[in-house]
Every structure is written in structure tokens, then in C-alpha cells.
Write a protein that holds these residues in place. Structure first.
Motif, PDB file in Angstrom:
ATOM      1  N   SER A 151     -49.572  51.583 142.911  1.00 51.78           N
ATOM      2  CA  SER A 151     -49.249  51.209 141.195  1.00 51.78           C
ATOM      3  C   SER A 151     -50.112  50.103 140.370  1.00 51.78           C
ATOM      4  CB  SER A 151     -47.895  50.525 140.920  1.00 51.78           C
ATOM      5  OG  SER A 151     -46.837  51.029 140.222  1.00 51.78           O
ATOM      6  N   LEU A 152     -50.547  49.700 141.492  1.00 53.06           N
ATOM      7  CA  LEU A 152     -52.147  48.227 141.669  1.00 53.06           C
ATOM      8  C   LEU A 152     -53.697  49.235 141.587  1.00 53.06           C
ATOM      9  CD1 LEU A 152     -50.491  46.057 143.705  1.00 53.06           C
ATOM     10  CD2 LEU A 152     -50.814  45.618 141.672  1.00 53.06           C
ATOM     11  N   ALA A 153     -53.010  50.211 142.321  1.00 60.05           N
ATOM     12  CA  ALA A 153     -55.013  50.869 141.735  1.00 60.05           C
ATOM     13  C   ALA A 153     -54.949  52.194 140.801  1.00 60.05           C
ATOM     14  CB  ALA A 153     -54.680  52.133 143.219  1.00 60.05           C
ATOM     15  N   VAL A 154     -53.835  52.113 139.881  1.00 62.03           N
ATOM     16  CA  VAL A 154     -53.927  52.680 138.615  1.00 62.03           C
ATOM     17  C   VAL A 154     -54.360  51.468 137.231  1.00 62.03           C
ATOM     18  CG1 VAL A 154     -52.684  53.902 137.012  1.00 62.03           C
ATOM     19  CG2 VAL A 154     -52.023  53.882 139.044  1.00 62.03           C
ATOM     20  N   VAL A 155     -53.384  50.207 137.675  1.00 64.78           N
ATOM     21  CA  VAL A 155     -53.888  49.838 136.461  1.00 64.78           C
ATOM     22  C   VAL A 155     -55.561  48.953 137.496  1.00 64.78           C
ATOM     23  CG1 VAL A 155     -51.309  48.602 135.922  1.00 64.78           C
ATOM     24  CG2 VAL A 155     -52.384  47.071 138.192  1.00 64.78           C
ATOM     25  N   THR A 156     -55.855  48.976 138.321  1.00 61.46           N
ATOM     26  CA  THR A 156     -57.194  48.551 138.396  1.00 61.46           C
ATOM     27  C   THR A 156     -58.103  49.364 137.788  1.00 61.46           C
ATOM     28  OG1 THR A 156     -56.566  47.377 140.981  1.00 61.46           O
ATOM     29  CG2 THR A 156     -59.087  48.478 140.302  1.00 61.46           C
ATOM     30  N   GLU A 157     -58.152  51.135 137.969  1.00 61.71           N
ATOM     31  CA  GLU A 157     -58.938  51.883 137.457  1.00 61.71           C
ATOM     32  C   GLU A 157     -58.608  51.768 135.808  1.00 61.71           C
ATOM     33  OE1 GLU A 157     -58.040  56.122 136.107  1.00 61.71           O
ATOM     34  OE2 GLU A 157     -57.111  55.818 137.958  1.00 61.71           O
ATOM     35  N   THR A 174     -50.695  43.571 135.973  1.00 61.34           N
ATOM     36  CA  THR A 174     -51.140  43.610 137.711  1.00 61.34           C
ATOM     37  C   THR A 174     -49.658  42.026 138.294  1.00 61.34           C
ATOM     38  OG1 THR A 174     -53.299  43.964 136.921  1.00 61.34           O
ATOM     39  CG2 THR A 174     -52.654  42.561 139.052  1.00 61.34           C
ATOM     40  N   PHE A 175     -50.015  41.681 137.724  1.00 59.61           N
ATOM     41  CA  PHE A 175     -49.094  40.685 137.619  1.00 59.61           C
ATOM     42  C   PHE A 175     -47.652  40.915 138.527  1.00 59.61           C
ATOM     43  CE2 PHE A 175     -45.986  36.510 137.138  1.00 59.61           C
ATOM     44  CZ  PHE A 175     -46.645  35.888 137.610  1.00 59.61           C
ATOM     45  N   VAL A 188     -52.336  44.752 131.080  1.00 54.17           N
ATOM     46  CA  VAL A 188     -53.560  45.262 132.711  1.00 54.17           C
ATOM     47  C   VAL A 188     -53.987  44.173 133.783  1.00 54.17           C
ATOM     48  CG1 VAL A 188     -54.924  46.848 134.122  1.00 54.17           C
ATOM     49  CG2 VAL A 188     -54.178  47.644 131.345  1.00 54.17           C
ATOM     50  N   LEU A 189     -53.979  42.936 132.674  1.00 46.66           N
ATOM     51  CA  LEU A 189     -54.863  41.963 133.157  1.00 46.66           C
ATOM     52  C   LEU A 189     -53.784  40.703 132.099  1.00 46.66           C
ATOM     53  CD1 LEU A 189     -57.931  42.812 133.762  1.00 46.66           C
ATOM     54  CD2 LEU A 189     -56.151  43.049 135.440  1.00 46.66           C
ATOM     55  N   GLY A 190     -53.783  39.451 133.469  1.00 46.07           N
ATOM     56  CA  GLY A 190     -53.304  38.102 132.485  1.00 46.07           C
ATOM     57  C   GLY A 190     -52.349  37.797 133.442  1.00 46.07           C
ATOM     58  N   PRO A 191     -51.072  36.743 133.436  1.00 44.96           N
ATOM     59  CA  PRO A 191     -49.938  36.508 133.508  1.00 44.96           C
ATOM     60  C   PRO A 191     -48.931  36.915 133.315  1.00 44.96           C
ATOM     61  CG  PRO A 191     -51.299  34.780 132.615  1.00 44.96           C
ATOM     62  CD  PRO A 191     -52.210  36.217 132.341  1.00 44.96           C
TER      63      PRO A 191
END
Length: 366
Positions: free
Chosen positions: A195-201, A170-171, A163-166
Motif C-alpha cells: 500500500s505504501l508503494a502505491v501511494v509512492t507511485e 502515507t501517514f 497521499v502526503l502529509g500528516p
């Protein structure tokens, strides 16, 4: 795409053949005399159209689709081979026509592979193109394919739980959003926001995700289906945040939208989410009712959806002492499938549910 620097009768004939037109039909298409086209066919590279006619040929080639460009370049390579002693007067900037076609075909294969959670195959197809071309060398069509590839890479990373990182979803989503913004395609930009909201959740930032979902639920850039999905996910974020009754009301509205739109799979997923919201509220009767609807109506060809359904079902069964053992069995089966397909996020959710099975409120699980 192919560009002709200087037309002769040879290139003109190749274009006619690529368009699959007779001499007469080709002349009519260009608005020229049949005798003119016949002269090109007879003299080939020994004759050159007038400058204004060269422009007409440029326009005809420019309007042609990718399959015509593929045939045109193939025909020219055959007509200007070593035996003819003629050098081709055509170049291509960036990917050639058939590469665009192959790229688009591969993206269709990626979508199927992701639906089956065949991550290794999907990743190999995407890497083939994303490592082959750089965005500055691409025209608009190439940039569109590049952005779509990057968005699909985000889907792959999201489903793998990165979900997070390079090297994360998200990237990838942010990169795709930048290109679609450059291309001025608002619908695609809004889909990337979703899609960005999904990975934020998924990363646990529920309040921020819920606010984004609420805005997108009334965003005209999105289709009605995508707006309904945003509304459903508002409810998901609210339920994870412990506001189960409010979440239920929001989810019911999304469910009605899916019913009006005749979207059975989304309708089934909505009932799965409703089941978890009612479980969180302590209403196990309604929770079982909704999960039964989801299990009987949903498509479970996708391992991801099968794991999600079984995880939700097991979570509900685990909440009642009388069905606790059944719940553990269902969760164990879901964990096996998740491990088989590399669904890391789902595995974490199952482990969390088991660890908190004694609590009155289950873990935050997508």
C-alpha cells in the motif's frame, strides 16, 4: 476481555449459562464432579471453588470466544444488580467483549462503504473507534483491530487523493505497519508495504515505487494474488515512466497469474493497464482491444472502477483524431462521477489528460 478476580458459585453459574452447557456437560468440560457444579448452582455467592478449581475456571473463561464473554458479562450484570445486593467481582481491561465484536462488525461495514466510495460513512465508523481507544490500553486483539482500522483509514485517504502529509494515506499506512510489526504479523506488514508503494507511485516517485513492487512480487510473506498485483503495478509504474514495451511484458505475466488464480476482476484491471501501456506505445489497435476486454469483463459496481475504466477508455479515444470527440464525452462523464463521489485523484488525472490531449504521450494516471 472480562477477568474474574475471585470466583464464587455465582460467576461459575454465569459462565455455564454463557457457554450454553448443562450442569453435567459443564462438569465434564471442567473435569469436575457433577455434584460440585450442582453445589455452586445451589449456593451461588455463598460458596467458593478451591484455588486449583478457580484456575480451571480462569482457563475456561480465557478460552471462550467474544460471544461467550458478551453473554457472561451480561448475565453477571443481571445476577448482581441492585435487587440482589451483590457486588460484581468482574472487571474488564480496555474494551469489553461486546465492544470488540461491534468494532469488528463496523470494520466489515467500512470495507463495503469504501467499495461504494461512501467516504463520509466510512470515516465516521473509523473515527468512532480510533478516537475512542489508545493503543497502550489495548490487548493483542484490540491492537489488531486498531491496526486494521488505521490501514482502512489509509485506503480511505488514498481513494480521496490525500497521499502526503500528516492526515494522509502515507501517514495512516505507516502507523498501521508499526502496529502489525509489533504484533509480529508478517503478511499484514508486507501488505502495508504494498500500500505504501502505491501511494509512492501516486505521488510521482515512480522509480522508488517500481523497485518496491519488484521486491514484493517475489516476497513469500504475500499471497500469490498480492504478488501478482505487485507485478502488475511494476508494469504500471514502468508505463508511466515511458517504458511501455517493457511494461507490457511485465503486465502480461501478471495477467496470466490472475487467469491461473481465477481472479476475474484483477484480470480485467490488468487488461485496463495493458490498454494504457499500448496507448503509450502508440499501438492504438491493441489499446482498444485490451480496453474492450476490460470493459466487457470487469465489475463496475464500484464508482472508482467505473471512473478508472472510463478514464482509460476516454484517454485512448482521445489519442486518435477520428475519435477525439467521443473521448472527450467519455472523459466528461467520468469527471461527473468522480466529482459526485469525491474522487479527487481521478479528477486531477482527467483534467491532466484533457490538458495534454494534443501530446503524443498521455499523462501519468492511475
Amino acid at each position: 476481555m472480562a477477568t474474574v478476580h475471585h470466583w464464587t458459585g455465582l460467576e461459575a453459574k454465569a459462565l455455564r449459562l454463557a457457554l450454553r452447557l448443562s450442569v453435567r456437560a459443564f462438569a465434564q468440560e471442567l473435569g469436575l464432579a457433577v455434584a460440585t457444579v450442582s453445589k455452586w448452582e445451589r449456593k451461588l455467592s455463598d460458596t467458593e471453588p478451591r484455588p486449583d478449581t478457580q484456575a480451571i475456571l480462569d482457563t475456561a473463561l480465557g478460552r471462550a470466544d467474544a460471544s461467550v464473554h458478551l453473554r457472561f458479562e451480561t448475565l453477571l450484570s443481571e445476577m448482581t444488580g441492585p435487587l440482589t445486593g451483590t457486588r460484581p467481582r468482574v472487571t474488564a481491561s480496555g474494551p469489553r467483549a461486546w465492544e470488540y465484536e461491534s468494532w469488528a462488525d463496523d470494520l466489515d461495514r467500512v470495507v463495503v462503504a469504501l467499495a461504494r466510495q461512501n467516504f463520509a460513512f466510512a470515516d465516521s465508523l473509523l473515527t468512532r473507534w480510533l478516537s475512542r481507544f489508545k493503543s497502550p490500553e489495548l490487548d493483542e486483539k484490540g491492537l489488531y483491530l486498531f491496526a486494521r482500522s488505521t490501514a482502512l483509514l489509509g485506503d480511505l485517504k488514498r481513494d480521496q487523493g490525500a497521499v502526503l502529509g500528516p492526515l494522509s494515506a502515507t501517514f495512516a499506512y505507516a502507523g498501521a505497519r508499526t502496529v502489525f510489526t509489533q504484533l509480529d504479523i508478517p503478511r499484514r506488514v508486507a501488505q502495508l508495504d504494498l500500500s505504501l508503494a502505491v501511494v509512492t507511485e501516486m505521488s510521482g516517485n515512480l522509480e522508488s515505487a517500481a523497485r518496491t513492487y519488484e521486491n514484493l512480487a517475489v516476497d513469500d510473506r504475500l499471497s500469490r494474488r498480492d504478488r501478482a498485483r505487485a507485478r502488475l503495478w511494476v508494469g504500471t509504474a514502468l508505463s508511466k515512466d515511458g517504458r511501455h514495451d517493457y511494461a507490457t511484458r511485465v503486465m502480461r505475466a501478471a495477467t496470466r497469474d490472475f487467469e491461473d488464480l481465477t481472479e476475474p476482476d484483477d484480470w480485467s484491471v490488468a487488461h485496463q493497464k495493458l490498454a494504457l501501456a499500448r496507448r503509450g506505445a502508440g499501438d492504438l489497435t491493441q489499446a482498444l482491444h485490451f480496453i474492450d476486454i476490460a470493459r466487457s469483463s470487469g465489475t463496475v459496481d464500484s464508482p472508482m472502477q467505473r471512473v478508472r475504466l472510463d478514464t482509460a477508455h476516454g484517454h485512448i479515444l482521445l489519442s486518435d483524431a477520428a475519435t477525439r470527440d467521443d473521448g472527450l464525452l467519455v472523459l466528461d462523464q467520468a469527471a461527473k462521477v468522480a466529482a459526485q463521489y469525491g474522487l479527487v485523484h481521478q479528477l486531477r488525472s482527467i483534467e491532466s489528460i484533457k490538458a495534454m490531449s494534443e501530446g503524443s504521450v498521455g499523462p501519468r494516471q492511475r
